[in-house]
Write a protein that holds these residues in place. Structure first.
Motif, PDB file in Angstrom:
ATOM      1  N   PHE A   1     125.852 -33.983  59.160  1.00  0.00           N
ATOM      2  CA  PHE A   1     125.380 -35.167  58.461  1.00  0.00           C
ATOM      3  C   PHE A   1     126.073 -36.418  59.012  1.00  0.00           C
ATOM      4  N   LEU A   2     125.308 -37.489  59.133  1.00  0.00           N
ATOM      5  CA  LEU A   2     125.816 -38.704  59.743  1.00  0.00           C
ATOM      6  C   LEU A   2     126.821 -39.405  58.828  1.00  0.00           C
ATOM      7  N   PRO A   3     127.792 -40.118  59.407  1.00  0.00           N
ATOM      8  CA  PRO A   3     128.767 -40.843  58.578  1.00  0.00           C
ATOM      9  C   PRO A   3     128.111 -41.840  57.633  1.00  0.00           C
ATOM     10  N   ALA A   4     127.116 -42.597  58.111  1.00  0.00           N
ATOM     11  CA  ALA A   4     126.358 -43.499  57.240  1.00  0.00           C
ATOM     12  C   ALA A   4     125.179 -42.711  56.680  1.00  0.00           C
ATOM     13  N   LYS A   5     125.112 -42.611  55.373  1.00  0.00           N
ATOM     14  CA  LYS A   5     124.155 -41.709  54.738  1.00  0.00           C
ATOM     15  C   LYS A   5     122.715 -42.200  54.836  1.00  0.00           C
ATOM     16  N   SER A   6     121.805 -41.228  54.806  1.00  0.00           N
ATOM     17  CA  SER A   6     120.394 -41.487  54.551  1.00  0.00           C
ATOM     18  C   SER A   6     119.872 -40.326  53.716  1.00  0.00           C
ATOM     19  N   TYR A   7     118.664 -40.469  53.174  1.00  0.00           N
ATOM     20  CA  TYR A   7     118.172 -39.499  52.193  1.00  0.00           C
ATOM     21  C   TYR A   7     116.702 -39.162  52.437  1.00  0.00           C
TER      22      TYR A   7
ATOM     23  N   MET B   1     122.126 -47.111  43.155  1.00  0.00           N
ATOM     24  CA  MET B   1     121.596 -45.808  42.751  1.00  0.00           C
ATOM     25  C   MET B   1     122.285 -44.659  43.486  1.00  0.00           C
ATOM     26  N   TYR B   2     123.507 -44.881  43.936  1.00  0.00           N
ATOM     27  CA  TYR B   2     124.204 -43.884  44.745  1.00  0.00           C
ATOM     28  C   TYR B   2     124.347 -42.547  44.011  1.00  0.00           C
ATOM     29  N   ASP B   3     124.879 -42.559  42.799  1.00  0.00           N
ATOM     30  CA  ASP B   3     125.106 -41.309  42.063  1.00  0.00           C
ATOM     31  C   ASP B   3     123.799 -40.562  41.837  1.00  0.00           C
ATOM     32  N   TYR B   4     122.743 -41.299  41.528  1.00  0.00           N
ATOM     33  CA  TYR B   4     121.450 -40.661  41.307  1.00  0.00           C
ATOM     34  C   TYR B   4     120.928 -40.018  42.589  1.00  0.00           C
ATOM     35  N   LEU B   5     121.031 -40.726  43.715  1.00  0.00           N
ATOM     36  CA  LEU B   5     120.580 -40.168  44.991  1.00  0.00           C
ATOM     37  C   LEU B   5     121.343 -38.902  45.335  1.00  0.00           C
ATOM     38  N   GLU B   6     122.647 -38.923  45.126  1.00  0.00           N
ATOM     39  CA  GLU B   6     123.474 -37.768  45.450  1.00  0.00           C
ATOM     40  C   GLU B   6     123.128 -36.554  44.595  1.00  0.00           C
TER      41      GLU B   6
ATOM     42  N   TYR C   1     120.011 -49.877  51.050  1.00  0.00           N
ATOM     43  CA  TYR C   1     119.297 -50.679  50.051  1.00  0.00           C
ATOM     44  C   TYR C   1     119.249 -49.943  48.715  1.00  0.00           C
ATOM     45  N   TYR C   2     118.945 -48.657  48.764  1.00  0.00           N
ATOM     46  CA  TYR C   2     118.872 -47.882  47.525  1.00  0.00           C
ATOM     47  C   TYR C   2     120.240 -47.701  46.876  1.00  0.00           C
ATOM     48  N   HIS C   3     121.214 -47.229  47.668  1.00  0.00           N
ATOM     49  CA  HIS C   3     122.468 -46.846  47.007  1.00  0.00           C
ATOM     50  C   HIS C   3     123.413 -48.013  46.794  1.00  0.00           C
ATOM     51  N   HIS C   4     123.298 -49.090  47.599  1.00  0.00           N
ATOM     52  CA  HIS C   4     124.205 -50.229  47.441  1.00  0.00           C
ATOM     53  C   HIS C   4     123.535 -51.387  46.705  1.00  0.00           C
ATOM     54  N   THR C   5     122.434 -51.894  47.262  1.00  0.00           N
ATOM     55  CA  THR C   5     121.769 -53.044  46.644  1.00  0.00           C
ATOM     56  C   THR C   5     121.218 -52.686  45.265  1.00  0.00           C
TER      57      THR C   5
END
Length: 582
Positions: A107-113, A72-77, A65-69
């Motif tokens: 780290f899991l293939p599908a990311k979490s933060y 905000m992917y670059d910011y999270l990373e 939800y955060y990085h796709h919807t």
């Protein structure tokens, strides 16, 4: 920061500028919707780092939800910590390294933060302002008048930071004010969750890592995880309680106690940090020692934190999102998941309203979906809390929960199947077997965990990704480049997932019988059973229809072997099994 005229009418007023409210505003803007939006929040920037709000851990749907919807992917990373999965350490009488562990090596293939809420919500405020959303900080909502007539706007009464009163009209109003739960209280929709649970927590400066509790000479233990366990959401498990350890970028740590009230009454560890530390010294002494010398950023507490509702989404053009509506439990870090589902429904309803379509029928569906999901999660977690000390049972229950989530729930969000009632009905038909079996499995885990006989099944370490290839395959379907592309493919995947879930029920039931009733194990050892009749009372097996399966038998030996490699059986069990077989 704006000062809107009291005479202005907005398309949408969002009361509350936290994750849920800001997320909805940005989501609507990114969808291309040009409706006028006002967000009101009492807290003014700068927002504090580390010690702002609780709820720092995400899992796959929330992260998506955060990085796709919300894009905000670059910011999270760059600004937050990638999460090394959920990790559980079960009770043990020996040193920390002897505690059975359930986690992931890498780290899991599908990311979490792991999210620092202060820095994250600051960035969200900047983004919604850039998105031409009107944001008023220092605004206190005094009242919300809901006008249920189709063409009449609602009215939000609020006071700005200078004490000036405002009345703002809006076609839509969303309550995102968190535990204030204003609309829930005003409209009479509040509902208590069963089995009261309470929590207290600290945020401390510096890293508090379980890696430091085991000597480096114990190479085998340290090599279980390729990366620092500090980046996991660690759970220390005991009877009726769990304790979280969550990292916050760059080098702070969130620590909290969660407990069933009838096992660990609130007064035994709250409301002061001194009582909480005393409780830790008794129940989790390794953590208590590790916290010594760390400066405390803040301390918080919350009684009866879980709650539900009778309505969170209405065709009368109002909704509650986030904690203002429902809150399940922090155990699986699903708070943002519920926000993601709720905001998706709210967006769809607003779009239907803009198109002049009727709202009531869809609102009923959306409301039922959110409440059913929240209440099922709450029931699942609360019923398992008494057995958190029992490693084998709780590890297997956690595996089961992951199969259910990654097999039937998560795909509905990633592919937006949940937004379509027709597709939801198709999915319901697919998972009907699972619905009945879920209730049976929860009862089985409860009974198994409370059984007083000598525990015959044990484990030392489980990597729930690499050690369980079938489960990993489900997890990989959450990756954007691995997901099915058509509805037919998506439903086919879920159909296959339900088959795998049925096999897991067979596997776990066999293990439970082998552990609790080894003399009865030969009766079911090679049987394809009716998973809707599972239970640990052998006298009921025949009448319940255990040996009258409703699905076609199939070979699942390879799947069962994945579990067999992870658990070991005591000599006592082997002797009992041999006697029963003879």
């Amino acid at each position: 920061m704006i000062a809107p005229s009291s005479s202005r009418t907005y398309d949408l007023v969002i009361c509350g500028g936290g994750l849920a409210g800001l997320g909805l505003a940005r989501q609507l803007r990114l969808s291309g919707n040009a409706l006028s939006i006002l967000v009101l929040d009492p807290i003014e920037r700068p927002l504090p780092h580390a010690g702002f709000k609780i709820g720092e851990s995400t899992v796959e749907i929330g992260a998506y939800y955060y990085h796709h919807t919300l894009q905000m992917y670059d910011y999270l990373e760059s600004a937050h910590l990638e999460k090394l999965g959920l990790r559980y350490f079960f009770g043990s009488t020996g040193d920390f390294a002897s505690r059975p562990e359930y986690g992931a090596r890498r780290f899991l293939p599908a990311k979490s933060y792991q999210i620092d809420r202060g820095t994250f919500e600051t960035r969200l405020r900047e983004l919604v302002v850039d998105d031409r959303v009107d944001l008023v900080e220092g605004a206190r909502v005094r009242d919300i008048d809901i006008d249920e007539q189709e063409d009449q706007p609602h009215t939000v009464h609020w006071i700005d930071a200078n004490g000036i009163e405002h009345q703002t009209r809006a076609r839509w109003v969303v309550d995102a004010m968190g535990r204030r739960r204003y609309l829930q209280s005003r409209l009479g929709h509040m509902k208590k969750a069963p089995r009261p649970r309470n929590s207290v927590w600290w945020r401390v400066k510096g890293k508090v890592s379980v890696n430091d509790w085991v000597p480096r000479s114990n190479v085998e233990w340290h090599q279980r995880a390729e990366d620092d366990r500090w980046q996991s959401t660690c759970h220390l498990m005991g009877e009726g309680y769990w304790v979280w350890i969550i990292p916050l970028a760059p080098d702070n740590t969130s620590i909290g106690i969660v407990a069933l009230d009838d096992v660990h009454p609130y007064h035994s560890y709250g409301p002061t940090p001194e009582k909480a530390m005393e409780w830790l010294r008794t129940h989790e002494p390794d953590l208590a020692r590790a916290m010594e010398g760390h400066d405390v950023i803040d301390f918080g507490r919350l009684k009866s934190y879980s709650h539900s509702s009778t309505r969170v989404i209405s065709g009368k053009r109002w909704a509650c999102t986030g904690v203002s509506g429902v809150f399940a439990d922090p155990y699986y870090s699903v708070g943002t998941n519920i926000i993601a589902y709720s905001n998706g429904f709210i967006q769809r309803l607003i779009e239907k309203d803009q198109a002049g379509e009727p709202l009531e029928e869809y609102a009923e569906y959306a409301n039922r979906y959110v409440l059913t999901l929240n209440d099922a999660i709450t029931e699942n977690i609360s019923r398992g809390m008494r057995n958190l000390r029992v490693g084998p049972v709780t590890a297997l229950k956690t595996i089961w929960d992951y199969y259910i989530g990654w097999g039937t729930s998560d795909p509905q969000y990633y592919h937006e199947l949940y937004l379509d009632p027709a597709l939801a009905r198709a999915i319901s038909g697919l998972v009907s077997r699972v619905v009945v079996t879920q209730a049976r499995m929860l009862a089985l885990f409860e009974t198994w965990g409370q059984h007083t006989s000598q525990r015959r099944v044990q484990f030392g370490y489980i990597d729930y990704i690499d050690d369980l290839p079938t489960l990993k395959a489900m997890h990989l379907r959450t990756l954007p480049h691995r997901t099915p592309t058509t509805v037919r493919e998506q439903l086919a995947y879920m159909r296959d997932a339900v088959d795998r879930i049925e096999e897991v029920a067979q596997i776990i039931f066999r293990m439970a019988v082998r552990d609790v009733h080894p003399d009865e194990y030969p009766r079911i050892a090679s049987s394809w059973i009716n998973i809707e009749a599972i239970g640990l009372d052998p006298s009921l097996w025949e009448s319940a229809g255990l040996f009258r399966p409703r699905s076609q038998p199939r070979d699942f030996s390879a799947h069962e072997a994945e579990f067999s490699r992870l658990f070991r059986w005591t000599e006592e069990e082997a002797s009992a099994l041999a006697a029963a077989s003879s």
